[in-house]
Design a protein around this motif. Structure first.
Motif, PDB file in Angstrom:
ATOM      1  N   THR A 275      41.152   9.519  -9.936  1.00 14.14           N
ATOM      2  CA  THR A 275      39.864   9.124 -10.502  1.00 14.14           C
ATOM      3  C   THR A 275      39.978   7.769 -11.181  1.00 14.14           C
TER       4      THR A 275
ATOM      5  N   ASN B 168      38.223   5.883 -14.074  1.00 17.92           N
ATOM      6  CA  ASN B 168      37.351   6.122 -15.219  1.00 17.92           C
ATOM      7  C   ASN B 168      37.734   5.175 -16.344  1.00 17.92           C
TER       8      ASN B 168
ATOM      9  N   ARG C 202      30.562  10.284 -15.495  1.00 18.68           N
ATOM     10  CA  ARG C 202      30.712   9.953 -14.080  1.00 18.68           C
ATOM     11  C   ARG C 202      32.037   9.231 -13.874  1.00 18.68           C
ATOM     12  N   PHE C 203      32.729   9.632 -12.827  1.00 16.97           N
ATOM     13  CA  PHE C 203      34.005   9.040 -12.449  1.00 16.97           C
ATOM     14  C   PHE C 203      33.922   8.652 -10.983  1.00 16.97           C
TER      15      PHE C 203
ATOM     16  N   TRP D  79      28.278   2.787 -17.009  1.00 15.26           N
ATOM     17  CA  TRP D  79      28.220   2.302 -15.632  1.00 15.26           C
ATOM     18  C   TRP D  79      27.045   1.359 -15.405  1.00 15.26           C
TER      19      TRP D  79
END
Length: 131
Positions: free
Chosen positions: A66, A68, A23-24, A74
Motif C-alpha cells: 500500500t 499511504n 484511502r490507500f 488526497w
C-alpha cells in the motif's frame, strides 16, 4: 446559557480534530519479480530525488503493498500534481540494485508508469494491478 457554551465547545472540539484519510493506493504485484512502486506529483524526468511527498511501497512477487503517505489529503495532493494527475511508477527491484535510484531518476528508467486522476482511482477502487 450552559447549553449554548456546551454546544460551542463541542463544535470547536470537532472542528479541531484531524480527519484521518482512509484511502490507500493498493499495488498488486502479479509479476514474477519484486518491485518498488512510488507516487509522484510530476514526471520522473523532472525529479532529482524522491521526496517526502513521493511515498512508495516495496512489493514482493505475487503480493501487494500500500502507498499511504503520512497525513495526506488526497484531494489537496491531486490539486498540487501536474495536470491534476498522480504518477505511479513501478520499477523492478533488480533495476534499482543494478543502476541505483539516482541513475533511474536521471535516465527515466521504469517498468510501468500509471497516470491517474482521483476520479480514475475511485473507478478502480484505488487498486493497481501490475503484471
Amino acid at each position: 446559557m450552559k447549553k449554548y457554551i456546551l454546544t460551542i465547545t463541542i463544535i470547536a472540539i470537532l472542528l479541531s480534530c484531524d480527519i484521518t484519510e482512509n484511502r490507500f493506493i493498493y499495488i498488486e504485484n502479479h509479476s514474477n519479480q519484486n518491485i518498488i512502486s512510488f507516487i509522484s506529483k510530476k514526471d520522473m524526468n523532472k525529479m532529482s530525488a524522491i521526496t517526502e511527498s513521493d511515498s512508495g511501497a516495496d512489493v514482493k512477487t505475487n503480493n501487494f503493498g500500500t502507498i499511504n503517505p503520512v497525513r495526506i489529503r488526497w484531494e489537496q495532493y491531486f490539486k498540487s500534481c501536474e495536470d491534476g494527475k498522480i504518477r505511479i511508477y513501478i520499477i523492478k527491484e533488480d533495476s534499482i540494485i543494478k543502476y541505483g535510484m539516482a541513475n533511474i531518476l536521471k535516465k527515466n528508467i521504469y517498468n510501468k508508469k500509471y497516470l491517474y486522476s482521483i476520479e480514475d482511482l475511485e473507478k478502480i477502487n484505488w487498486k493497481i494491478k501490475y503484471k
